[in-house]
Motif scaffolding. Structure first.
Motif, mmCIF file in Angstrom:
data_model
loop_
_atom_site.group_PDB
_atom_site.id
_atom_site.type_symbol
_atom_site.label_atom_id
_atom_site.label_comp_id
_atom_site.label_asym_id
_atom_site.label_seq_id
_atom_site.Cartn_x
_atom_site.Cartn_y
_atom_site.Cartn_z
ATOM 1 N N VAL A 126 -7.977 4.703 0.131
ATOM 2 C CA VAL A 126 -8.252 5.958 -0.723
ATOM 3 C C VAL A 126 -6.725 6.472 -1.116
ATOM 4 O O VAL A 126 -5.970 6.890 -0.214
ATOM 5 N N GLU A 127 -6.579 6.638 -2.356
ATOM 6 C CA GLU A 127 -5.356 7.404 -2.956
ATOM 7 C C GLU A 127 -5.820 8.888 -3.221
ATOM 8 O O GLU A 127 -6.857 8.833 -3.954
ATOM 9 N N TRP A 128 -5.465 9.947 -2.578
ATOM 10 C CA TRP A 128 -6.141 11.185 -2.910
ATOM 11 C C TRP A 128 -5.194 11.747 -4.069
ATOM 12 O O TRP A 128 -4.207 11.555 -4.057
ATOM 13 N N ILE A 136 0.924 -1.119 0.123
ATOM 14 C CA ILE A 136 -0.095 0.137 -0.015
ATOM 15 C C ILE A 136 0.920 1.283 -0.062
ATOM 16 O O ILE A 136 1.973 1.516 0.611
ATOM 17 N N ALA A 137 0.534 2.157 -0.813
ATOM 18 C CA ALA A 137 1.189 3.338 -1.136
ATOM 19 C C ALA A 137 1.409 4.338 0.163
ATOM 20 O O ALA A 137 0.246 4.287 1.014
ATOM 21 N N ALA A 138 2.227 4.915 0.570
ATOM 22 C CA ALA A 138 2.213 6.036 1.538
ATOM 23 C C ALA A 138 1.260 7.046 1.347
ATOM 24 O O ALA A 138 0.706 7.587 2.369
ATOM 25 N N ASP A 139 0.837 7.455 0.183
ATOM 26 C CA ASP A 139 -0.102 8.615 0.073
ATOM 27 C C ASP A 139 -1.542 8.019 0.253
ATOM 28 O O ASP A 139 -2.530 8.665 -0.185
ATOM 29 N N ARG A 140 -1.766 6.742 0.644
ATOM 30 C CA ARG A 140 -3.153 6.231 0.930
ATOM 31 C C ARG A 140 -3.616 6.179 2.260
ATOM 32 O O ARG A 140 -2.854 6.077 3.156
ATOM 33 N N TYR A 170 -15.409 8.575 -6.522
ATOM 34 C CA TYR A 170 -14.657 8.101 -6.951
ATOM 35 C C TYR A 170 -13.746 9.057 -8.257
ATOM 36 O O TYR A 170 -14.559 9.711 -8.985
ATOM 37 N N ILE A 171 -12.569 9.384 -8.452
ATOM 38 C CA ILE A 171 -11.951 10.518 -9.423
ATOM 39 C C ILE A 171 -11.977 9.594 -10.868
ATOM 40 O O ILE A 171 -11.662 8.403 -11.012
#
Length: 135
Positions: free
Chosen positions: A71-73, A6-10, A34-35
């Motif tokens: 959620v990835e912003w 999981i990415a750090a920005d999630r 959702y984007i």
């Protein structure tokens, strides 16, 4: 993709229910859209649009309803209706925005500055159209 990837920005969240094919209500009452994807509304007055909207909502509910998500912003965090905006992943790494496009339950709708997956979204939507899936 396991949790270790999981990415750090999630950020994690819990989905109470799918409101539409591309919008969910999170635990705590916030709404997340959702984007990059646009679905018909299940509340539409047009019968065909309503039908597609119901199918998209059910598909979304089956993927994330009552579940933890990641959620990835994007650069823009809220839309005009003050809904949160994000790229959504299930706990086991399924990219929900992508699955809606690949299954033909959504159209790509790219709005600057949230363009991180724009090329992929356009390709997945085009592939679904070509294979006559969903919409």
């Amino acid at each position: 993709m396991g949790n270790s990837a999981i990415a750090a920005d999630r950020q994690s969240a819990f989905v109470e229910s799918a409101i539409t094919g591309n919008t969910v209500r999170l635990k705590g009452g916030k709404t997340l859209k959702y984007i990059g994807v646009e679905c018909y509304s299940p509340e539409s007055s047009a019968p065909l649009s309503k039908l597609y909207g119901v199918h998209a909502q059910e598909f979304n509910q089956s993927l994330v309803g009552g579940k933890k998500i990641w959620v990835e912003w994007g650069p823009k965090l809220r839309d005009k209706q003050q809904r949160l905006l994000g790229y959504v992943f299930t706990e086991d790494g399924v990219f929900v925005n992508a699955e809606l496009l690949k299954a033909g339950h959504a159209k790509a709708r790219i709005l600057v500055p949230n363009v991180r997956y724009a090329d992929e979204f356009k390709k997945w939507a085009s592939d679904a159209r070509r294979m006559k899936k969903g919409l």
